[in-house]
Design an enzyme around this catalytic site. Sequence first.
Site, PDB file in Angstrom:
ATOM      1  N   THR A 174       0.810  -1.217   0.000  1.00 36.76           N
ATOM      2  CA  THR A 174       0.000   0.000   0.000  1.00 36.76           C
ATOM      3  C   THR A 174       0.849   1.275   0.000  1.00 36.76           C
ATOM      4  O   THR A 174       0.326   2.362  -0.232  1.00 36.76           O
ATOM      5  CB  THR A 174      -0.931  -0.010   1.223  1.00 36.76           C
ATOM      6  OG1 THR A 174      -0.210  -0.550   2.344  1.00 36.76           O
ATOM      7  CG2 THR A 174      -2.152  -0.860   0.969  1.00 36.76           C
ATOM      8  N   GLU A 175       2.126   1.139   0.307  1.00 38.15           N
ATOM      9  CA  GLU A 175       3.027   2.296   0.271  1.00 38.15           C
ATOM     10  C   GLU A 175       4.450   1.828   0.072  1.00 38.15           C
ATOM     11  O   GLU A 175       4.902   0.922   0.786  1.00 38.15           O
ATOM     12  CB  GLU A 175       3.004   3.063   1.606  1.00 38.15           C
ATOM     13  CG  GLU A 175       1.836   3.939   1.801  1.00 38.15           C
ATOM     14  CD  GLU A 175       1.931   4.759   3.084  1.00 38.15           C
ATOM     15  OE1 GLU A 175       3.033   4.967   3.606  1.00 38.15           O
ATOM     16  OE2 GLU A 175       0.872   5.178   3.547  1.00 38.15           O
TER      17      GLU A 175
END
Length: 574
Positions: A417-418
């Site tokens: 997600t990051e």
Amino acid sequence: MQQMTMLQWGILRPHHVLALVLCVSATEDFDWTKNERTSFYYGTFPTGFSWGVGSSAYQTEGAWNVDGKGISIWDAFSHKKGKIFLNDTADSSCEGYHKFKDDIALMKDMKLNHYRFSISWPRILPTGLKSEKINEKGIKYYSDLINMLLDNKITPIVTLYHWDLPQVLHEKYGGWHNISMVNYFNDFANLCFERFGNRVKYWITFNNPWSIAVEGYETGEHAPGLKLKGTGAYKAAHHIIKAHAKVWHTYDMQWRSKQKGLVGISLTADWGEPVDISNQRDIEAAERYIQFYLGWFATPLFHGDYPQVMKDYIGRKSGQQGLGASRLPVFSPQEKSYIKGTCDFLGLGHFTTRYVTLKNYPSGAGDNYFSDRDLAELVDPQWPDPGSEWLYSVPWGFRRLLNFVKTQYGNPMIYVTENGVSEKMLCTDLCDDWRMKYFKDYINEMLKAIKDGVNVKGYTAWSLLDSFEWDEGFSERFGLYYVDFRSKNKPRYPKASVHYYKRIISSNGFPNQREVESWKRKAVETCSSSNQLLAADPLIGHMEMVTEIVVPTVCTLCILISAVFFMFLLRRRL
Ligand code: NOJ
């Protein structure tokens, strides 16, 4: 079965043999990567692998007080002097609220599969409470954003909480320190499922709860800025875990059969490598580092309780302090079974790595989250660190972390997600070759992890735009797109890494050495011309000033002077 295998062997053709030989040699090629930290593996991702970029509401939207939005703890925190570098605020930031159509055009051009963004709780519930007021303008904004993403075939991955708690909930109840947040957050999430769930199929309850707990309630570097050493983070985390579980159950009971979506959480963790891999005490210290980081949240969600090592260490130290109970709260048996298994997918944020060794902190001397771990973090001075002071580029740590998740939590479905890197620069340079290298090497390690059998389904580059980097203000830029914050219109300019990431996406990985090597060259060619554009930007800023201030002032003066002159002529005639 045995018989069938014999039959298949019976009709083996030369091309089968060739394929087998290629397969075997590919395996050897790959095995070699396991012992060599800096190896590069050419290959592609599984079909359907999802490529995206991310952002968050407070960091990018701006429009902090328009269209009925309530105040968040970050609005309040950043408006206090001395909390943020240069006292910056995200009042207007990238103006994402007004420019989302332009941003989707950028995403479309990159041929992204998904966009990860967050919903600002106070934008749709200004006082935090569903029972008090729903701000339909806020709902409309997110609804339009989702619709436009879908029209452009970009899947929305929506985070419900990326740190911007409604300020009222902090003032009245003490925010995540208070158990009542569990129900309020559940009401907010339920409203989002009701209004957006027909179109959103990927929900993330919390972004990086480690940071919410540690930086918000223990060190006070982040909003709401509380410094409750040794207890604050554990208590906030306890309520966050319960809130996550409740929202997962709400979705499961009320919405899943109709909406057919997934609910996960996004946990961020560094990798911790023992300083000396032959030293048992270093190995255990590195294990503690990760358990206190990732395991703190992942172990309850996958196994029903906190990691044993956290219970042991915090319990022992609390005893030595003379406390009657551990500073780490306890889940009841009912809570354990309610929390266990509440993760349809694991969102994973990862940026960097540390070397870890044992360091004893005697109890009683200011116990806190960090000293509870009994370890020291070290870095290799040769690791590149182009931006944020905590962010060293150590790609091999990513593969190890992904494999750790696989073995510890039963190979869950993972969405990265990051992942990304910042720059700290006084002068603008769109030719961000260190970022291209960071993405190339980290994405390659993720590819190797997939070959190791880790179940990674998607990757989100952090971030689409330069944006408000929390207590660092606008001084650290993570964007693929450069944003000129000095200009009122907040223009976006592609850095070279945009072109590079586009190549990775269109090839679904790294096809072969010759091609991959040409990508950087081509990306740099394009960014040099963008640099020139940017160099012309002060001129654009100047022109804005001309149209917005100088022209109206000169016109008004002209009218006034003409009026005076006219009066003068009239009087003379009379
Ligand atoms: C994690 C946070 O979720 C994100 O908001 C931030 O920009 C990145 N780390 C980089 O610090």
